[in-house]
Design an enzyme around this catalytic site. Sequence first.
Site, PDB file in Angstrom:
ATOM      1  N   GLN A  62       0.852  -1.202   0.000  1.00 36.03           N
ATOM      2  CA  GLN A  62       0.000   0.000   0.000  1.00 36.03           C
ATOM      3  C   GLN A  62       0.882   1.244   0.000  1.00 36.03           C
ATOM      4  O   GLN A  62       0.388   2.356  -0.118  1.00 36.03           O
ATOM      5  CB  GLN A  62      -0.871   0.022   1.262  1.00 36.03           C
ATOM      6  CG  GLN A  62      -1.836  -1.144   1.353  1.00 36.03           C
ATOM      7  CD  GLN A  62      -2.399  -1.260   2.758  1.00 36.03           C
ATOM      8  OE1 GLN A  62      -3.397  -0.624   3.092  1.00 36.03           O
ATOM      9  NE2 GLN A  62      -1.777  -2.076   3.586  1.00 36.03           N
ATOM     10  N   HIS A  99      -1.445   1.438  -4.292  1.00 40.12           N
ATOM     11  CA  HIS A  99      -1.814   2.840  -4.062  1.00 40.12           C
ATOM     12  C   HIS A  99      -0.921   3.807  -4.855  1.00 40.12           C
ATOM     13  O   HIS A  99      -0.856   4.987  -4.539  1.00 40.12           O
ATOM     14  CB  HIS A  99      -1.761   3.182  -2.558  1.00 40.12           C
ATOM     15  CG  HIS A  99      -2.882   2.558  -1.777  1.00 40.12           C
ATOM     16  ND1 HIS A  99      -2.915   2.511  -0.399  1.00 40.12           N
ATOM     17  CD2 HIS A  99      -4.025   1.943  -2.183  1.00 40.12           C
ATOM     18  CE1 HIS A  99      -4.018   1.892   0.000  1.00 40.12           C
ATOM     19  NE2 HIS A  99      -4.707   1.535  -1.057  1.00 40.12           N
ATOM     20  N   GLY A 117       2.861  -4.547   8.969  1.00 37.30           N
ATOM     21  CA  GLY A 117       2.836  -3.104   9.238  1.00 37.30           C
ATOM     22  C   GLY A 117       1.672  -2.360   8.622  1.00 37.30           C
ATOM     23  O   GLY A 117       1.846  -1.288   8.061  1.00 37.30           O
ATOM     24  N   THR A 118       0.490  -2.945   8.742  1.00 33.74           N
ATOM     25  CA  THR A 118      -0.701  -2.243   8.235  1.00 33.74           C
ATOM     26  C   THR A 118      -1.803  -2.308   9.279  1.00 33.74           C
ATOM     27  O   THR A 118      -1.973  -3.336   9.943  1.00 33.74           O
ATOM     28  CB  THR A 118      -1.139  -2.798   6.858  1.00 33.74           C
ATOM     29  OG1 THR A 118      -2.336  -2.136   6.460  1.00 33.74           O
ATOM     30  CG2 THR A 118      -1.347  -4.300   6.850  1.00 33.74           C
ATOM     31  N   ASN A 132       3.238  -7.074  12.943  1.00 35.31           N
ATOM     32  CA  ASN A 132       2.872  -5.679  13.184  1.00 35.31           C
ATOM     33  C   ASN A 132       3.448  -5.200  14.505  1.00 35.31           C
ATOM     34  O   ASN A 132       3.823  -6.014  15.351  1.00 35.31           O
ATOM     35  CB  ASN A 132       1.335  -5.589  13.232  1.00 35.31           C
ATOM     36  CG  ASN A 132       0.801  -4.314  12.618  1.00 35.31           C
ATOM     37  OD1 ASN A 132       1.549  -3.403  12.300  1.00 35.31           O
ATOM     38  ND2 ASN A 132      -0.512  -4.248  12.474  1.00 35.31           N
ATOM     39  N   LEU A 133       3.503  -3.895  14.666  1.00 34.87           N
ATOM     40  CA  LEU A 133       3.976  -3.364  15.946  1.00 34.87           C
ATOM     41  C   LEU A 133       2.900  -3.550  17.006  1.00 34.87           C
ATOM     42  O   LEU A 133       3.159  -3.979  18.125  1.00 34.87           O
ATOM     43  CB  LEU A 133       4.322  -1.875  15.794  1.00 34.87           C
ATOM     44  CG  LEU A 133       5.057  -1.241  16.959  1.00 34.87           C
ATOM     45  CD1 LEU A 133       6.396  -1.926  17.200  1.00 34.87           C
ATOM     46  CD2 LEU A 133       5.283   0.242  16.694  1.00 34.87           C
ATOM     47  N   GLU A 134       1.683  -3.206  16.634  1.00 27.95           N
ATOM     48  CA  GLU A 134       0.547  -3.414  17.528  1.00 27.95           C
ATOM     49  C   GLU A 134      -0.591  -4.036  16.718  1.00 27.95           C
ATOM     50  O   GLU A 134      -0.663  -3.830  15.505  1.00 27.95           O
ATOM     51  CB  GLU A 134       0.113  -2.099  18.186  1.00 27.95           C
ATOM     52  CG  GLU A 134       0.077  -0.936  17.245  1.00 27.95           C
ATOM     53  CD  GLU A 134       0.205   0.431  17.918  1.00 27.95           C
ATOM     54  OE1 GLU A 134      -0.004   1.425  17.201  1.00 27.95           O
ATOM     55  OE2 GLU A 134       0.498   0.516  19.122  1.00 27.95           O
TER      56      GLU A 134
HETATM   57  P1  OAD Z   1      -1.296   2.897   8.965  1.00 27.98           P
HETATM   58  O1  OAD Z   1      -0.552   4.137   9.312  1.00 27.98           O
HETATM   59  O2  OAD Z   1      -2.772   2.936   8.994  1.00 27.98           O
HETATM   60  O3  OAD Z   1      -0.829   1.718   9.923  1.00 27.98           O
HETATM   61  C1  OAD Z   1       0.513   1.515  10.203  1.00 27.98           C
HETATM   62  C2  OAD Z   1       0.659   0.199  10.935  1.00 27.98           C
HETATM   63  O4  OAD Z   1       2.050  -0.031  11.092  1.00 27.98           O
HETATM   64  C3  OAD Z   1       0.046   0.165  12.337  1.00 27.98           C
HETATM   65  O5  OAD Z   1      -0.620  -1.071  12.516  1.00 27.98           O
HETATM   66  C4  OAD Z   1       1.265   0.254  13.257  1.00 27.98           C
HETATM   67  O6  OAD Z   1       1.081  -0.485  14.469  1.00 27.98           O
HETATM   68  C5  OAD Z   1       2.321  -0.424  12.426  1.00 27.98           C
HETATM   69  N1  OAD Z   1       3.707  -0.012  12.722  1.00 27.98           N
HETATM   70  C6  OAD Z   1       4.190   1.182  13.104  1.00 27.98           C
HETATM   71  N2  OAD Z   1       5.509   1.146  13.256  1.00 27.98           N
HETATM   72  C7  OAD Z   1       5.892  -0.109  12.962  1.00 27.98           C
HETATM   73  C8  OAD Z   1       7.138  -0.809  12.955  1.00 27.98           C
HETATM   74  N3  OAD Z   1       8.290  -0.205  13.262  1.00 27.98           N
HETATM   75  N4  OAD Z   1       7.148  -2.114  12.624  1.00 27.98           N
HETATM   76  C9  OAD Z   1       5.994  -2.762  12.291  1.00 27.98           C
HETATM   77  N5  OAD Z   1       4.792  -2.159  12.285  1.00 27.98           N
HETATM   78  C10 OAD Z   1       4.740  -0.855  12.619  1.00 27.98           C
HETATM   79  O7  OAD Z   1      -0.728   2.449   7.535  1.00 27.98           O
HETATM   80  P2  OAD Z   1      -1.424   1.558   6.422  1.00 27.98           P
HETATM   81  O8  OAD Z   1      -2.185   0.438   7.025  1.00 27.98           O
HETATM   82  O9  OAD Z   1      -0.382   1.246   5.440  1.00 27.98           O
HETATM   83  O10 OAD Z   1      -3.640   5.231   1.715  1.00 27.98           O
HETATM   84  O11 OAD Z   1      -2.428   2.593   5.797  1.00 27.98           O
HETATM   85  C11 OAD Z   1      -3.202   2.194   4.706  1.00 27.98           C
HETATM   86  C12 OAD Z   1      -3.475   3.369   3.813  1.00 27.98           C
HETATM   87  O12 OAD Z   1      -4.015   4.446   4.574  1.00 27.98           O
HETATM   88  C13 OAD Z   1      -2.251   4.001   3.183  1.00 27.98           C
HETATM   89  O13 OAD Z   1      -1.789   3.308   2.059  1.00 27.98           O
HETATM   90  C14 OAD Z   1      -2.738   5.365   2.823  1.00 27.98           C
HETATM   91  C15 OAD Z   1      -3.454   5.699   4.100  1.00 27.98           C
HETATM   92  O14 OAD Z   1      -4.466   6.613   3.998  1.00 27.98           O
HETATM   93  C16 OAD Z   1      -3.826   6.262   0.862  1.00 27.98           C
HETATM   94  O15 OAD Z   1      -3.223   7.311   0.974  1.00 27.98           O
HETATM   95  C17 OAD Z   1      -4.796   5.946  -0.216  1.00 27.98           C
END
Ligand code: OAD
Length: 240
Positions: free
Chosen positions: A94, A112, A179-180, A205-207
């Site tokens: 993504q 994306h 990480g989503t 994932n982190l959380e």
């Molecule tokens: P999010 O920002 O929604 O989620 C990030 C995830 O990464 C969370 O579950 C965190 O716990 C995790 N995280 C943070 N730091 C981490 C680490 N060091 N190691 C592992 N995990 C970690 O991001 P996405 O799910 O990618 O779309 O967001 C999906 C979409 O929402 C994006 O592509 C974007 C956004 O709006 C568009 O812009 C269309």
Amino acid sequence: MPQNIFVLTGAGISAESGLGTFRDKRGEGIWAKFDPMKLATPEAFARDPEAVLAFYDLRRRNLLNAKPNAAHFALARLEDALGKRDDSLTLVTQNIDDLHERAGSRRVIHMHGELLKARCGRCEAVRRWLDDLTISDICPNCCDAGALRPHVVWFGEMPLALDLIDQALRKADLFVAVGTSGAVYPAAGFVAEARAYGLRTCEINLEAADNADLFDEQRLGPASETVPAWVEELVGGSAE
Ligand code: OAD
């Protein structure tokens, strides 16, 4: 041992490369500071193109200074190792960054879009673009001015390559989300589709994500540690 692995990555895999995530449980993500409806929709671009382009210019500059981390490198290693034994990795991201490619992943599906590309709203030509974008830039393909935009998917637009993604899901044995947050569809729905197709599912994932209960297995921790450890378990003993 799974043969066809489908990995979906999100912003968390690039967090340790210094690129911000969008949402987290502390309310510190990009969308807590900036309103996506004002910066990441076609309507916002029509209303205030300068503000939208400036937001993506800043993100592009950050990306050009960022480097892939151990999680990106581990997924490139996994692709190599699976390829050598005639198994396969489908890597869907993504993320609009190019850190998977810079780590050596050869086949990445950017559902994306890609920040380092610009698309012309008139002729639809897409080309690599590393500079800031302005509303007066001229499309190198059709020579029209004023229609270039980042080649990214905004809210309200259709993600890319959904047919290809569905085909890959159907033939996979294991689905892994890295990480989503599981908050944005259709990507958040892939785990349910994977289960319906009979795949085993794993969250790294982190959380825990919003859809964590749909995963058979969960590995929590920073991606730079959890992803290399998972890849080592899968391919560490095999001749690479
Ligand atoms: P999010 O920002 O929604 O989620 C990030 C995830 O990464 C969370 O579950 C965190 O716990 C995790 N995280 C943070 N730091 C981490 C680490 N060091 N190691 C592992 N995990 C970690 O991001 P996405 O799910 O990618 O779309 O967001 C999906 C979409 O929402 C994006 O592509 C974007 C956004 O709006 C568009 O812009 C269309």
